[in-house]
Design a protein around this motif. Structure first.
Motif, PDB file in Angstrom:
ATOM      1  N   SER A 526      34.345  71.393  16.288  1.00 16.88           N
ATOM      2  CA  SER A 526      33.323  71.446  15.239  1.00 16.88           C
ATOM      3  C   SER A 526      32.386  70.250  15.329  1.00 16.88           C
ATOM      4  O   SER A 526      31.172  70.384  15.174  1.00 16.88           O
ATOM      5  N   GLY A 527      32.962  69.097  15.583  1.00 19.02           N
ATOM      6  CA  GLY A 527      32.143  67.889  15.710  1.00 19.02           C
ATOM      7  C   GLY A 527      31.163  68.009  16.863  1.00 19.02           C
ATOM      8  O   GLY A 527      29.992  67.647  16.748  1.00 19.02           O
ATOM      9  N   ALA A 528      31.654  68.541  17.975  1.00 16.10           N
ATOM     10  CA  ALA A 528      30.805  68.698  19.155  1.00 16.10           C
ATOM     11  C   ALA A 528      29.655  69.650  18.851  1.00 16.10           C
ATOM     12  O   ALA A 528      28.491  69.375  19.152  1.00 16.10           O
ATOM     13  N   ARG A 529      29.994  70.772  18.231  1.00 15.26           N
ATOM     14  CA  ARG A 529      28.969  71.776  17.958  1.00 15.26           C
ATOM     15  C   ARG A 529      27.982  71.311  16.890  1.00 15.26           C
ATOM     16  O   ARG A 529      26.792  71.615  16.954  1.00 15.26           O
ATOM     17  N   LEU A 530      28.499  70.567  15.927  1.00 10.95           N
ATOM     18  CA  LEU A 530      27.589  69.995  14.930  1.00 10.95           C
ATOM     19  C   LEU A 530      26.606  69.046  15.603  1.00 10.95           C
ATOM     20  O   LEU A 530      25.411  69.015  15.263  1.00 10.95           O
ATOM     21  N   SER A 531      27.100  68.279  16.548  1.00  9.87           N
ATOM     22  CA  SER A 531      26.210  67.371  17.279  1.00  9.87           C
ATOM     23  C   SER A 531      25.098  68.165  17.943  1.00  9.87           C
ATOM     24  O   SER A 531      23.914  67.800  17.871  1.00  9.87           O
ATOM     25  N   LEU A 532      25.488  69.255  18.572  1.00  7.99           N
ATOM     26  CA  LEU A 532      24.503  70.079  19.288  1.00  7.99           C
ATOM     27  C   LEU A 532      23.468  70.673  18.339  1.00  7.99           C
ATOM     28  O   LEU A 532      22.260  70.556  18.570  1.00  7.99           O
ATOM     29  N   VAL A 533      23.950  71.322  17.268  1.00  9.01           N
ATOM     30  CA  VAL A 533      22.980  71.982  16.391  1.00  9.01           C
ATOM     31  C   VAL A 533      22.115  70.967  15.648  1.00  9.01           C
ATOM     32  O   VAL A 533      20.960  71.236  15.323  1.00  9.01           O
ATOM     33  N   LEU A 534      22.663  69.803  15.427  1.00  9.43           N
ATOM     34  CA  LEU A 534      21.862  68.766  14.791  1.00  9.43           C
ATOM     35  C   LEU A 534      20.732  68.319  15.729  1.00  9.43           C
ATOM     36  O   LEU A 534      19.615  68.045  15.292  1.00  9.43           O
ATOM     37  N   ALA A 535      21.051  68.277  17.003  1.00 13.61           N
ATOM     38  CA  ALA A 535      20.006  67.949  17.990  1.00 13.61           C
ATOM     39  C   ALA A 535      18.929  69.033  17.982  1.00 13.61           C
ATOM     40  O   ALA A 535      17.728  68.739  18.031  1.00 13.61           O
TER      41      ALA A 535
END
Length: 555
Positions: A526-535
């Motif tokens: 989840s943290g990884a994907r949040l990083s991506l979508v935040l980008a």
RNA sequence: GCGCCUGUAGCUCAGCUGGAUAGAGCAACGGACUUCUAAUCCGUAGGCCGCAGGUUCGAAUCCUGCCAGGCGCGCCA
């Protein structure tokens, strides 16, 4: 990434030459680009093809030689030779991960560059005569000029946005005359409204206002005095309206430049004297002609008429001289397509007075076709019946209007359908892109609510090694392309490049969103994907900002 | 007549500093909501890239000539 691959190719070529595999050590200019199809890898170079002539070898053979001489790099999964001689690189997913960190860290600065090297550039746009409200065409010019300014600034140019006010000369007098005669008409004095005057309803409003301010005795003035008062008041009111409408459209100028000031300051007289001194003008038939023909124009042009009045062209020459004197290296004018006959003479004057041709550039914006539900909206400028920019912004909103104006290259005519621009559906591209931003905002607030992330600090990515899905890598690749698109948009002064980019990014995000959950039981993932979508969210916001469109947290 | 812009899927348009299998949206047809917003997604179908020459290993892209549409060719602005 591209530069790294380029170095690998160059090193391999050098090694191939040193070991006698290639006959020549010359390095032609190669391109490194992302191929169209996934089957062709992540990056590709045409090095072998552009070297074919120099090496006197078939491109495919050169390509294989290069690949054989190539050092193995950890981030490269495999290298292939394909088609007529392309060398295709397939990268490890992990090669893309640092990009997410970079975007999160750079935040609002991601995509900006020093491409323009702080070169001072002026963008002049709209510059409509203050004789009536702005219409659709002005709206497109405003959106284009403003976006070009934003994009150039983001790409490292020092940009100034300017509006040139034609507050001198005949059209202002015509405006005054129009208001004066309407005023007389309202007062029951005279009904002979001149045919060559402005007929819009706004003239009647202005006449009423003047009458109210001046009192009923005002009608006893001479025509000359009445017209003068009406002209001054009307021009000032209309200009205020234009300023207000543009501000409501999100366009703020750095400077409003008055044509009249060129007369008042003596700047125009100075320019005319300069032209005389440099023997760039001559007299014929009682008028003063500028030798623009010697500088690429089709014919010479009049700057002072035989009645001693200067032409619009004359003040425009002085104005453009003044721009360069203020220190701009490059001057960009945004004009409607109906003014294209003016380009050559303006360019000729710039060159004649000592600047190079490429320091003056005209962005010619083609006409707007206003539609409602597929059928044309009838407008008559002569009768003063037209849809104003304000009408459009009021009806469809600033974001939809701007996005629509910038959706196509300004080289093409634009169909602007009010019904489509108003629709809150997939027909309407602005929502397609904004929806990405709102969706991600929704994900983020949910993640925070449920404490699925330790904190809200995403100045760098978390657990990025978990990003391995093809849709994720594809998204990062598109995000990585943003700075290049900004640069392309700045280099060509074409804002629709950003539009097209945002549409493709939005499409990739929606596809990802529908296929994968960002927030799952797996905290690390989840943290990884949040990083991506935040980008993604940041790039969408940055791109929309360039076009002057908002990025809503909720829709 | 001359000049500028345009001509790509049924419609509206990207792609045009030459590269691999020409892309997207809408419209059409068939699917996907118990899910972080279905303002979304997936699939199918749809193309003498206006026409004809030329340059090139390679052309939607560059050059020439036609054809069609838009706009302009004032001692107007």
């Amino acid at each position: 990434m591209k530069n790294t691959v380029k170095e690998i190719v160059q090193t391999a070529a050098k090694k191939a030459f040193d070991t006698g595999m290639l006959p020549c050590d010359q390095m032609p200019e190669m391109e490194i680009e992302a191929p169209k199809h996934a089957s062709q890898g992540d990056l590709s170079t045409n090095f072998a093809m552009v070297s074919a002539g120099i090496q006197k070898m078939p491109p495919k053979k050169i390509a294989h030689t290069i690949v054989a001489a190539m050092e193995h790099a950890a981030f490269i999964e495999k290298v292939e030779v394909a088609g007529p001689g392309f060398i295709n690189f397939f990268l490890q997913p992990s090669a893309w991960h640092p990009k997410v960190d970079q975007i999160l860290a750079q935040d609002i600065g991601y995509g900006s560059s020093n491409f323009g090297r702080n070169e001072p550039v002026q963008v002049e746009f709209v510059s409509a005569n203050p004789t009536g409200p702005l219409h659709v065409g002005h709206g497109r010019g405003a959106a284009v000029g403003d976006a070009v300014g934003n994009i150039l600034a983001f790409a490292g140019f020092k940009v100034s946005k300017e509006y040139y006010i034609n507050d001198s000369g005949r059209q202002i007098k015509t405006l005054g005359t129009s208001v004066w005669f309407r005023l007389l008409e309202i007062s029951g004095r005279r009904g002979d409204f001149p045919d060559d005057c402005y007929k819009g309803e706004y003239i009647r409003d202005l006449a009423r206002q003047v009458l109210e301010r001046q009192g009923p005795d005002f009608v006893n003035q001479s025509d000359e005095a009445g017209i003068a008062v009406c002209a001054r008041y009307a021009a000032q009111q209309i200009l205020e309206g234009i300023r207000r409408d543009l501000a409501a459209f999100g366009v703020i100028f750095d400077k409003w430049f008055s044509e009249q000031s060129l007369y008042d300051s003596g700047r125009l007289a100075e320019t005319l004297a300069d032209l005389q001194a440099k023997d760039l003008v001559y007299e014929k038939d009682g008028a003063l002609w500028f030798r623009t023909r010697d500088f690429g124009d089709e014919k010479d042009r009049v700057v002072v008429r035989s009645n001693k009045m200067t032409t619009y062209f004359a003040s425009d020459i002085a104005y453009h001289q003044e721009k360069f004197e203020r220190g701009f290296h490059r001057v960009i004018d945004v004009w409607g397509a109906d003014h294209h006959g003016y380009i050559n003479r303006m360019a000729a004057s710039v060159v004649a007075l000592g600047k190079s041709r490429d320091q003056f550039q005209v962005i010619l914006v083609q006409l707007v076709n206003l539609l409602r539900g597929g059928s044309p909206v009838q407008m008559s400028t002569r009768a003063g019946e037209f849809v104003t920019l304000k009408d459009i912004v009021d009806e469809v909103g600033i974001d939809a209007a701007r996005f629509m104006f910038l959706s196509r290259s300004y080289d093409s005519g634009l169909d602007f359908d009010l019904e489509v621009a108003k629709q809150k559906s997939s027909d309407n591209p602005v929502y397609y892109v904004q929806y990405v931003h709102a969706r991600i905002a929704g994900i983020l607030s949910k993640a925070l609510d449920r404490n699925l992330v330790e904190d809200n600090d995403f100045t760098r990515g978390k657990n990025l090694s978990h990003l391995v899905e093809p849709e994720e890598i594809n998204l990062i690749k598109i995000l990585a392309g943003f700075p290049e698109q900004v640069e392309k948009s700045a280099a060509t002064c074409h804002p629709h490049v950003i539009f097209t980019y945002l549409m493709s990014l939005a499409s990739a995000f929606h596809a990802y969103y529908n296929r994968h959950k960002v927030i799952t039981e797996d905290i690390a993932l989840s943290g990884a994907r949040l990083s991506l979508v935040l980008a993604v969210k940041k790039v969408i916001r940055n791109g929309l900002a360039l076009l002057g469109v908002s990025a809503p947290e909720r829709m």
